[in-house]
Enzyme design. Structure first.
Site, PDB file in Angstrom:
ATOM      1  N   LEU A 153      -4.824  -7.301  -7.318  1.00  0.00           N
ATOM      2  CA  LEU A 153      -4.104  -7.994  -8.321  1.00  0.00           C
ATOM      3  C   LEU A 153      -4.799  -9.201  -8.347  1.00  0.00           C
ATOM      4  CD1 LEU A 153      -0.554  -9.465  -6.271  1.00  0.00           C
ATOM      5  CD2 LEU A 153      -0.626  -7.836  -7.854  1.00  0.00           C
TER       6      LEU A 153
ATOM      7  N   HIS B 102       0.915   0.307 -12.934  1.00  0.00           N
ATOM      8  CA  HIS B 102       1.928  -0.057 -13.669  1.00  0.00           C
ATOM      9  C   HIS B 102       3.956   0.693 -13.706  1.00  0.00           C
ATOM     10  CE1 HIS B 102       2.530  -4.240 -15.642  1.00  0.00           C
ATOM     11  NE2 HIS B 102       3.640  -3.676 -16.458  1.00  0.00           N
TER      12      HIS B 102
ATOM     13  N   GLY C 159       0.179  -1.374   0.030  1.00  0.00           N
ATOM     14  CA  GLY C 159      -0.160   0.252  -0.035  1.00  0.00           C
ATOM     15  C   GLY C 159       0.950   1.440   0.192  1.00  0.00           C
ATOM     16  N   SER C 160       2.102   1.476  -0.335  1.00  0.00           N
ATOM     17  CA  SER C 160       2.806   2.501  -0.626  1.00  0.00           C
ATOM     18  C   SER C 160       2.431   3.348  -1.832  1.00  0.00           C
ATOM     19  CB  SER C 160       4.264   2.320  -0.378  1.00  0.00           C
ATOM     20  OG  SER C 160       4.693   1.697  -2.169  1.00  0.00           O
ATOM     21  N   ASN C 161       1.812   3.188  -2.301  1.00  0.00           N
ATOM     22  CA  ASN C 161       0.322   3.987  -3.667  1.00  0.00           C
ATOM     23  C   ASN C 161       0.066   4.246  -2.923  1.00  0.00           C
ATOM     24  OD1 ASN C 161       2.014   4.249  -6.181  1.00  0.00           O
ATOM     25  ND2 ASN C 161       2.776   2.133  -5.927  1.00  0.00           N
TER      26      ASN C 161
HETATM   27  C1  GRF Z   1       3.417  -1.151  -7.299  1.00  0.00           C
HETATM   28  O1  GRF Z   1       4.966  -1.324  -8.142  1.00  0.00           O
HETATM   29  C2  GRF Z   1       2.313  -0.754  -8.356  1.00  0.00           C
HETATM   30  O2  GRF Z   1       3.276  -0.467  -9.806  1.00  0.00           O
HETATM   31  C3  GRF Z   1       2.258  -2.198  -9.132  1.00  0.00           C
HETATM   32  O3  GRF Z   1       1.961  -3.191  -8.303  1.00  0.00           O
HETATM   33  C4  GRF Z   1       2.993  -2.286  -6.837  1.00  0.00           C
HETATM   34  C5  GRF Z   1       2.401  -1.435  -5.376  1.00  0.00           C
HETATM   35  O4  GRF Z   1       3.224  -1.427  -4.393  1.00  0.00           O
HETATM   36  N1  GRF Z   1       0.343  -2.524  -9.744  1.00  0.00           N
HETATM   37  P1  GRF Z   1       2.407  -0.837  -3.498  1.00  0.00           P
HETATM   38  O5  GRF Z   1       1.362  -1.687  -2.455  1.00  0.00           O
HETATM   39  O6  GRF Z   1       1.774   0.654  -3.639  1.00  0.00           O
HETATM   40  O7  GRF Z   1       3.070  -0.183  -1.866  1.00  0.00           O
END
Ligand code: GRF
Length: 205
Positions: free
Chosen positions: A87, A106, A13-15
């Site tokens: 996912l 992505h 969940g870092s994004n």
């Molecule tokens: C990221 O690299 C994003 O591009 C891909 O999945 C990853 C998610 O990372 N779709 P996070 O859970 O946001 O840390």
């Protein structure tokens, strides 16, 4: 109309965190996940963002799953979806309901290193194996095909000597944390126009 975003995440969940911490022009209304006990849920708790956990495997028929998901999105008045490391394939009726209002990030320069099977470390392994000197990340609209929707923004990241999939993933992820909120900000401020498969970016004036 204010953008009320549901972020879909299955992992760290870092994004999601970056999207929440930069929510100036948009509102993060909901976190949707298919799994419990993931980092993203902790982050949602920390920022008091409602969370909705829905495991598609728990439904005998897909229609019931889709209906429950759409109902939750309605309940939280969600009008936009941002996939951030989710996912699971998004069912076609949800893609249709949110056409032009659902984006994904992505970790590569699409259309390169995208499509079925290109997720997580596999993307960065393939990049290193290919020998390209530049990779990056892409934010694109979601359609029925994996990683093939219209591209909104993408930004390069250099591959450096001695990179491993892990070091490359870390460098790309850091950049994603700027790129994703920035793209959502552009959308929220009406500067991304989608017509068919063509995207026009407008200046702020
Ligand atoms: C990221 O690299 C994003 O591009 C891909 O999945 C990853 C998610 O990372 N779709 P996070 O859970 O946001 O840390």
């Amino acid at each position: 109309m204010q953008l009320k975003i549901a972020v879909f995440a299955s992992g760290g969940g870092s994004n999601f965190r970056a999207i929440v911490e930069n929510a100036h022009a948009y509102k993060v209304a909901l976190l949707v996940s298919n799994r419990s006990r993931i980092g993203a849920l902790e982050i949602a708790r920390h920022y008091s963002i409602p969370q909705f956990i829905l495991n598609p495997a728990a439904f005998a028929v897909q229609d019931a799953y889709v209906e429950r998901l759409l109902e939750a999105l309605r309940e939280y008045q969600v009008n936009f979806i941002a996939l951030a490391g989710y996912l699971r394939k998004i069912p076609a009726p949800v893609v249709r309901a949110f056409r032009g209002r659902m984006v994904n990030i992505h970790p590569a320069m699409l259309p390169a290193f995208g499509g079925k099977g290109y997720y997580g470390m596999r993307v960065h392994e393939a990049v290193l194996k290919s020998g390209v000197q530049t990779t990056g990340a892409t934010v694109h609209f979601v359609d029925e095909e994996y990683d093939r929707g219209p591209i909104i923004l993408q930004r390069p990241v250099p591959v450096t000597a001695g990179d491993t999939p892990a070091t490359l993933a870390r460098r790309v992820l850091e950049m994603e944390h700027q790129l994703y909120p920035e793209t959502l900000h552009l959308i929220a401020t009406g500067r991304v126009h989608l017509s068919g498969r063509t995207i026009t970016l407008k200046n702020s004036d």
